[in-house]
Design an enzyme around this catalytic site. Structure first.
Site, mmCIF file in Angstrom:
data_model
loop_
_atom_site.group_PDB
_atom_site.id
_atom_site.type_symbol
_atom_site.label_atom_id
_atom_site.label_comp_id
_atom_site.label_asym_id
_atom_site.label_seq_id
_atom_site.Cartn_x
_atom_site.Cartn_y
_atom_site.Cartn_z
ATOM 1 N N ASP A 86 0.797 -1.226 0.000
ATOM 2 C CA ASP A 86 0.000 0.000 0.000
ATOM 3 C C ASP A 86 0.826 1.271 0.000
ATOM 4 O O ASP A 86 0.458 2.257 -0.615
ATOM 5 C CB ASP A 86 -0.960 0.008 1.203
ATOM 6 C CG ASP A 86 -0.224 0.210 2.514
ATOM 7 O OD1 ASP A 86 0.578 -0.674 2.886
ATOM 8 O OD2 ASP A 86 -0.439 1.252 3.158
ATOM 9 N N ASP A 89 5.581 0.279 3.312
ATOM 10 C CA ASP A 89 5.795 -0.958 4.063
ATOM 11 C C ASP A 89 5.660 -2.162 3.141
ATOM 12 O O ASP A 89 5.554 -2.033 1.923
ATOM 13 C CB ASP A 89 4.804 -1.044 5.233
ATOM 14 C CG ASP A 89 3.359 -0.856 4.775
ATOM 15 O OD1 ASP A 89 3.061 -1.140 3.593
ATOM 16 O OD2 ASP A 89 2.520 -0.440 5.587
ATOM 17 N N TYR A 238 -5.654 0.808 8.847
ATOM 18 C CA TYR A 238 -6.726 1.123 7.902
ATOM 19 C C TYR A 238 -8.069 0.734 8.491
ATOM 20 O O TYR A 238 -8.814 -0.060 7.924
ATOM 21 C CB TYR A 238 -6.487 0.424 6.556
ATOM 22 C CG TYR A 238 -5.320 1.016 5.794
ATOM 23 C CD1 TYR A 238 -5.432 2.256 5.163
ATOM 24 C CD2 TYR A 238 -4.100 0.350 5.732
ATOM 25 C CE1 TYR A 238 -4.351 2.813 4.488
ATOM 26 C CE2 TYR A 238 -3.019 0.894 5.056
ATOM 27 C CZ TYR A 238 -3.156 2.128 4.436
ATOM 28 O OH TYR A 238 -2.087 2.681 3.766
ATOM 29 N N GLU A 475 5.826 9.742 3.293
ATOM 30 C CA GLU A 475 5.495 8.402 2.788
ATOM 31 C C GLU A 475 4.544 8.489 1.594
ATOM 32 O O GLU A 475 3.512 9.150 1.663
ATOM 33 C CB GLU A 475 4.857 7.550 3.884
ATOM 34 C CG GLU A 475 4.638 6.104 3.473
ATOM 35 C CD GLU A 475 4.198 5.221 4.631
ATOM 36 O OE1 GLU A 475 4.350 3.988 4.519
ATOM 37 O OE2 GLU A 475 3.708 5.752 5.649
#
Length: 496
Positions: A86, A89, A238, A475
């Site tokens: 995603d 990571d 999430y 990120e």
């Protein structure tokens, strides 16, 4: 002397006023400048190759990435290789991945004719996700797999996806442990993609739509949030903070577009989803569903969709900076600012809706009012362009927030694969914690350029520190990029 001194004072005042105007009149920052949208479009799609999980194809264009997670799903005795990581990571979270897929598909449907050669690359990016989502939906009867990889153990490591040795736990929802939100989003992804491939690959399109129908029925029949079923496996990463009603609305809206089956319209009516909103994201889909449904009212003149058009325009009125009902902040430099963490995800998603609704308005010469403010298609087009241009470098820091675009862009992004030497350069594994020193904590630039990645973005003061440890700003994420593809395609043809 007095005359010369007076002229000097006037000149200094003019400089001061000009300087002040630069910051206060945030809507006039280099509005005449035209970034290279075609270049940005190509790079925004190329980014997805850097997020690929599984066995990479021969035409992989980012050579520092290699095969990874080939045995995903083995813990459940199924094949779940593939899909996307995603963000920075090495976890596969299906909830944001499915939203990413839906937004890429919507981009192809709305703007495919404007993409030129990039349409084929967009389809490839979509298919990389849908091949995986199909596995998740069909591998085991009565189950929908919704993620691979333990996020809690993964986030303790800093290692390349090619090396990862953390546990690859498999997560699923079922009738006894429901997940209406993740299931409905998966159905939306499959249904929207079925439209993308309807002519390009009819057989694949039928498989996608057939599976989407089954998954949305599962979401409708077994109600519940996947956050409640899976707990710490998805929260706080999430969580479905907005609940699952918005995903049911979103998923059914895409099934309605893909099938024209009145069943889905009746279901939409039964939901009673009237929640007002000023946001659109991987978590909250209300605004997206309403814009999608408003299309039927604006383009097809179908009056039964009038309430959705009103809700879509209420959302826009909450976003426009000069609207009396606006609840949206803007930075001094002109950037929409919703939340401090990964703010650009909201900017790109909302900008997609503004661009798309503006396109509908232009084709029908539709206008509406936010109080006394007249809103035209140009109103939305102008605001969308300002947001896109800001991201591409027309901002107080003169920094592009798309990696690899322009001369000044983030060099120390929070991304494992980008920050660690590739297998070709360093064949030996770093191990779980081996990447922290010296690669995570160094101030040196990342050795691998994740071309096209859009980072979380600057803070409310238009400042971006470019620090690897500052994940909330540095990120990148698939869902930030996916929503940017459509507007870039629109402006690429309009202005380049």
């Amino acid at each position: 002397m007095a005359s010369r001194e007076g002229s000097r004072t006037s000149f200094l005042c003019l400089i001061f006023l000009s300087f002040t105007f630069f910051f206060l009149s945030c809507w006039d920052i280099n509005v005449e400048a035209t970034p290279n949208y075609r270049d940005a479009l190509a790079k925004s799609i190329l980014f997805f190759q850097g997020q690929r999980s599984g066995k990479l194809p021969p035409n992989q264009q980012l050579p520092w990435r290699s095969n990874s997670a080939l045995s995903d799903g083995s813990a459940a005795h199924v094949d779940l290789a593939g899909g996307y990581y995603d963000a920075g990571d090495n976890v596969k979270f299906n909830f944001p991945m499915a939203f990413t897929t839906t937004m890429l598909s919507w981009s192809a449907l709305e703007y495919g004719k404007r993409m030129g050669t990039q349409l084929q690359n967009t389809r490839a990016a979509i298919r990389w996700a849908t091949d995986y989502l199909l596995k998740c939906a069909t591998a085991t009867p009565g189950k929908l797999y919704v993620g691979v990889g333990d996020p809690n153990s993964d986030h303790k490591c800093w290692e390349r996806p090619e090396d990862m040795d953390t546990i690859r736990t498999v997560y699923s929802v079922s009738p006894s442990n429901p997940g209406s939100d993740v299931a409905a989003e998966t159905a939306a992804a499959l249904a929207s993609a079925s439209l993308v491939f309807r002519k390009a690959d009819p057989a694949y399109s039928k498989v996608l739509l057939r599976t989407a129908k089954k998954v949305i029925q599962f979401a409708i029949q077994y109600r519940g949030s996947y956050s409640d079923s899976l707990g710490s496996a998805v929260c706080p990463f999430y969580c479905s903070y907005s609940g699952y009603k918005d995903e049911l609305l979103w998923g059914a809206s895409w099934l309605l577009r893909a099938t024209n089956d009145v069943y889905y319209y009746n279901f939409l009516q039964s939901l009673g989803a009237n929640d007002a909103t000023d946001i659109f994201s991987w978590d909250n889909k209300y605004a997206g569903a309403r814009v999608l449904l408003a299309r039927r009212n604006l383009l097809n003149r179908d009056r039964v969709f009038e309430p959705f058009k009103q809700q879509a325009e209420d959302f826009i009125c909450r976003v426009l900076p000069n609207s009396p009902s606006s609840s949206t902040q803007y930075t001094q430099g002109g950037l929409m600012f919703k939340l401090g963490q990964s703010n650009l995800q909201y900017v790109t998603s909302i900008t997609f809706l503004l661009t798309t609704y503006g396109k509908y308005m232009a084709s029908t010469r539709h206008t509406f009012n936010c109080g006394s403010l007249l809103v035209t298609s140009n109103t939305l087009r102008s605001l969308s362009k300002r947001q896109i241009d800001y991201i591409l470098g027309e901002n107080p820091m003169r920094m592009s927030y798309m990696v690899g675009y322009g001369q000044n862009y983030p060099r120390r992004i929070h991304h494992r694969g980008s920050s660690l030497p590739s297998l070709e350069i360093h064949p030996r594994s770093f191990g779980c914690e081996g990447g922290f020193q010296p690669f995570y904590y160094t101030s040196n630039p990342n050795p691998n350029i994740l071309m096209g990645a859009i980072v979380g973005g600057p803070n409310q003061n238009d400042f971006f520190p470019d620090e690897r440890s500052d994940y909330s700003h540095s990120e990148p994420a698939t869902y930030i990029n996916a929503a940017m593809v459509g507007p870039l395609a629109y402006f690429a043809q309009s202005l380049n």
